[in-house]
Design a protein around this motif. Structure first.
Motif, PDB file in Angstrom:
ATOM      1  N   ARG A  96       3.443  15.182  -2.766  1.00 60.54           N
ATOM      2  CA  ARG A  96       3.774  16.102  -1.673  1.00 60.54           C
ATOM      3  C   ARG A  96       3.487  15.494  -0.292  1.00 60.54           C
ATOM      4  NH1 ARG A  96       4.265  21.581  -3.197  1.00 60.54           N
ATOM      5  NH2 ARG A  96       3.923  21.927  -5.428  1.00 60.54           N
ATOM      6  N   VAL A  97       2.927  14.286  -0.273  1.00 57.08           N
ATOM      7  CA  VAL A  97       2.576  13.632   0.990  1.00 57.08           C
ATOM      8  C   VAL A  97       3.700  12.698   1.421  1.00 57.08           C
ATOM      9  CG1 VAL A  97       0.917  12.126   2.161  1.00 57.08           C
ATOM     10  CG2 VAL A  97       0.117  13.771   0.447  1.00 57.08           C
ATOM     11  N   GLU A  98       4.036  12.734   2.691  1.00 54.49           N
ATOM     12  CA  GLU A  98       5.074  11.851   3.241  1.00 54.49           C
ATOM     13  C   GLU A  98       4.406  10.639   3.882  1.00 54.49           C
ATOM     14  OE1 GLU A  98       8.809  11.972   6.437  1.00 54.49           O
ATOM     15  OE2 GLU A  98       7.648  13.796   5.994  1.00 54.49           O
ATOM     16  N   PHE A  99       4.863   9.449   3.508  1.00 54.11           N
ATOM     17  CA  PHE A  99       4.294   8.210   4.023  1.00 54.11           C
ATOM     18  C   PHE A  99       5.291   7.492   4.929  1.00 54.11           C
ATOM     19  CE2 PHE A  99       2.010   9.007   0.119  1.00 54.11           C
ATOM     20  CZ  PHE A  99       0.692   8.674   0.435  1.00 54.11           C
ATOM     21  N   LYS A 100       4.740   6.771   5.880  1.00 54.98           N
ATOM     22  CA  LYS A 100       5.577   5.962   6.773  1.00 54.98           C
ATOM     23  C   LYS A 100       4.803   4.714   7.171  1.00 54.98           C
ATOM     24  CE  LYS A 100       7.699   5.972  11.391  1.00 54.98           C
ATOM     25  NZ  LYS A 100       7.838   6.719  12.669  1.00 54.98           N
ATOM     26  N   VAL A 101       5.466   3.559   7.125  1.00 52.17           N
ATOM     27  CA  VAL A 101       4.864   2.328   7.621  1.00 52.17           C
ATOM     28  C   VAL A 101       5.207   2.197   9.103  1.00 52.17           C
ATOM     29  CG1 VAL A 101       4.790  -0.183   7.433  1.00 52.17           C
ATOM     30  CG2 VAL A 101       4.980   1.214   5.371  1.00 52.17           C
TER      31      VAL A 101
ATOM     32  N   LEU B 124       0.831  -1.200   0.000  1.00 53.94           N
ATOM     33  CA  LEU B 124       0.000   0.000   0.000  1.00 53.94           C
ATOM     34  C   LEU B 124       0.867   1.253   0.000  1.00 53.94           C
ATOM     35  CD1 LEU B 124      -2.965   0.874   0.027  1.00 53.94           C
ATOM     36  CD2 LEU B 124      -2.883   0.843   2.529  1.00 53.94           C
ATOM     37  N   ASN B 125       1.980   1.182   0.705  1.00 49.57           N
ATOM     38  CA  ASN B 125       2.928   2.295   0.729  1.00 49.57           C
ATOM     39  C   ASN B 125       3.476   2.565  -0.683  1.00 49.57           C
ATOM     40  OD1 ASN B 125       4.747   4.263   1.694  1.00 49.57           O
ATOM     41  ND2 ASN B 125       6.331   2.738   2.054  1.00 49.57           N
ATOM     42  N   TYR B 126       3.878   1.502  -1.378  1.00 49.42           N
ATOM     43  CA  TYR B 126       4.377   1.650  -2.748  1.00 49.42           C
ATOM     44  C   TYR B 126       3.304   2.250  -3.657  1.00 49.42           C
ATOM     45  CZ  TYR B 126       8.494  -1.309  -1.823  1.00 49.42           C
ATOM     46  OH  TYR B 126       9.672  -1.824  -1.355  1.00 49.42           O
ATOM     47  N   TYR B 127       2.106   1.723  -3.539  1.00 45.65           N
ATOM     48  CA  TYR B 127       1.014   2.145  -4.418  1.00 45.65           C
ATOM     49  C   TYR B 127       0.688   3.632  -4.240  1.00 45.65           C
ATOM     50  CZ  TYR B 127      -3.813   2.837  -5.950  1.00 45.65           C
ATOM     51  OH  TYR B 127      -4.943   3.346  -6.525  1.00 45.65           O
ATOM     52  N   LEU B 128       0.499   4.053  -2.998  1.00 49.83           N
ATOM     53  CA  LEU B 128       0.093   5.438  -2.746  1.00 49.83           C
ATOM     54  C   LEU B 128       1.233   6.419  -3.009  1.00 49.83           C
ATOM     55  CD1 LEU B 128      -2.064   4.984   0.480  1.00 49.83           C
ATOM     56  CD2 LEU B 128      -2.874   5.494  -1.829  1.00 49.83           C
ATOM     57  N   SER B 129       2.438   6.068  -2.598  1.00 46.87           N
ATOM     58  CA  SER B 129       3.558   6.993  -2.777  1.00 46.87           C
ATOM     59  C   SER B 129       3.943   7.167  -4.232  1.00 46.87           C
ATOM     60  CB  SER B 129       4.772   6.526  -1.967  1.00 46.87           C
ATOM     61  OG  SER B 129       5.199   5.246  -2.381  1.00 46.87           O
ATOM     62  N   SER B 130       3.512   6.241  -5.093  1.00 47.92           N
ATOM     63  CA  SER B 130       3.804   6.370  -6.525  1.00 47.92           C
ATOM     64  C   SER B 130       2.755   7.194  -7.262  1.00 47.92           C
ATOM     65  CB  SER B 130       3.907   4.980  -7.167  1.00 47.92           C
ATOM     66  OG  SER B 130       2.650   4.328  -7.154  1.00 47.92           O
ATOM     67  N   GLU B 131       1.657   7.518  -6.585  1.00 49.68           N
ATOM     68  CA  GLU B 131       0.604   8.318  -7.213  1.00 49.68           C
ATOM     69  C   GLU B 131       1.070   9.765  -7.361  1.00 49.68           C
ATOM     70  OE1 GLU B 131      -2.474   7.775  -8.457  1.00 49.68           O
ATOM     71  OE2 GLU B 131      -2.202   5.608  -8.280  1.00 49.68           O
ATOM     72  N   ARG B 132       0.949  10.294  -8.567  1.00 48.67           N
ATOM     73  CA  ARG B 132       1.425  11.652  -8.843  1.00 48.67           C
ATOM     74  C   ARG B 132       0.726  12.680  -7.962  1.00 48.67           C
ATOM     75  NH1 ARG B 132       1.430  13.405 -15.011  1.00 48.67           N
ATOM     76  NH2 ARG B 132       2.865  11.626 -14.983  1.00 48.67           N
ATOM     77  N   ALA B 133      -0.548  12.467  -7.689  1.00 44.20           N
ATOM     78  CA  ALA B 133      -1.318  13.427  -6.893  1.00 44.20           C
ATOM     79  C   ALA B 133      -0.871  13.482  -5.442  1.00 44.20           C
ATOM     80  CB  ALA B 133      -2.803  13.085  -6.962  1.00 44.20           C
ATOM     81  N   LEU B 134      -0.093  12.477  -5.015  1.00 46.87           N
ATOM     82  CA  LEU B 134       0.315  12.410  -3.607  1.00 46.87           C
ATOM     83  C   LEU B 134       1.812  12.633  -3.420  1.00 46.87           C
ATOM     84  CD1 LEU B 134      -1.822   9.354  -2.398  1.00 46.87           C
ATOM     85  CD2 LEU B 134      -2.423  11.779  -2.392  1.00 46.87           C
TER      86      LEU B 134
END
Length: 289
Positions: free
Chosen positions: A275-280, A263-273
């Motif tokens: 600017r969002v920082e993700f962390k597992v 899910l981290n890979y999927y969302l962080s690869s979205e162009r619209a996101l």
């Protein structure tokens, strides 16, 4: 342009629509506002007190979790009500909570696919297939390409390249798990269990992330030699063994945690996101020791 929780939800639901979830499930935005802006997101399996604190320290405005925090209606939001404790903390810290549960289990990010790749299964198919439209054009570097875009369902079934004894298959599987990057963080494999004759020849394997005991009859019907899942109860294991099928139990957490990385890979690869920082989550792990 600022990203809202609602926009994040839309991207999740493109992958795992809410209507895929079982009737008893409780998915979607459970705490917070879809219009709230989000800059940091924590991804976890469970909404525990430790996870909420980790989200607060990370400065997250949203937790995306696999397991819902509320299955039954809350009768009050009193501080002495244990069931209300986490929702109250989330509200106090202004952290949203989005659950993606049985709908994610049926998606291309299911841990069943990832674990199947670890075993290098061939001719992978869904163990329990359902069909829905609206999943076309999903891109991921960890999903199988041989399944039709509209396919969804629970678990996978496939073949080892050649028959191997159960003892060898299980040892190799656990070693590959330890060396793989399917988990965002290294987890202790203590507590995994295996039932069946170590000398049994294994060729056909089924994998179901989470509690997969109910899939024992289906796996037996499909001639599976080894079922890998989590949380299999005593009677389901006996039924499997009587039917000539071995069972590998990773436990609930280890069998589902690969979805956090996916899910981290999927969302962080979205162009619209971007600017969002993700962390597992680092604090979320198996409760068993």
């Amino acid at each position: 342009m600022a990203v809202t929780i609602g926009q994040v939800a839309q991207l999740i639901e493109k992958l795992a629509p809410k209507f895929w979830a079982e009737e008893w499930d409780n998915v979607g935005l459970l705490v917070g506002s879809g219009s709230a802006q989000v800059e940091r997101i924590l991804i976890a399996l469970d909404g525990t007190l430790e996870v909420v604190e980790e989200a607060r320290e990370f400065g997250a405005q949203l937790i995306i979790a696999h397991h819902p925090i509320m299955f039954r209606p809350l009768k009050n939001l009193r501080s002495d009500n244990a069931a209300a404790k986490i929702p109250l903390l989330l509200l106090n810290h202004q952290i949203g909570y989005y659950a993606v549960h049985t709908n994610l289990d049926q998606s291309r990010l299911s841990s069943s696919f990832t674990l199947g790749e670890i075993l290098d299964l061939k001719e992978i198919k869904l163990l329990e297939e359902k069909v829905s439209e609206g999943t076309k054009n999903l891109q991921s570097n960890i999903i199988p390409s041989n399944l039709p875009d509209e396919a969804r369902g629970y678990g996978v079934i496939g073949y080892l390249e050649r028959p191997e004894k159960l003892e060898i298959v299980w040892q190799n599987f656990l070693e590959r798990l330890k060396k793989s990057n399917i988990y965002a963080h290294p987890y202790d494999l203590t507590g995994v269990r295996l039932a069946g004759s170590l000398q049994k020849e294994i060729r056909k394997v089924a994998i179901v992330n989470g509690s997969g005991g109910r899939f024992v009859p289906k796996a037996l019907f499909k001639g599976v030699d080894l079922l890998i899942t989590g949380d299999v109860d005593h009677h389901a294991v006996l039924d499997a063994l009587e039917g000539g099928m071995a069972v590998g139990d990773l436990g609930h957490f280890l069998s589902e945690a690969p979805m956090l990385q996916a899910l981290n890979y999927y969302l962080s690869s979205e162009r619209a996101l971007q600017r969002v920082e993700f962390k597992v989550s680092k604090s979320n792990s198996s409760p068993w020791r």
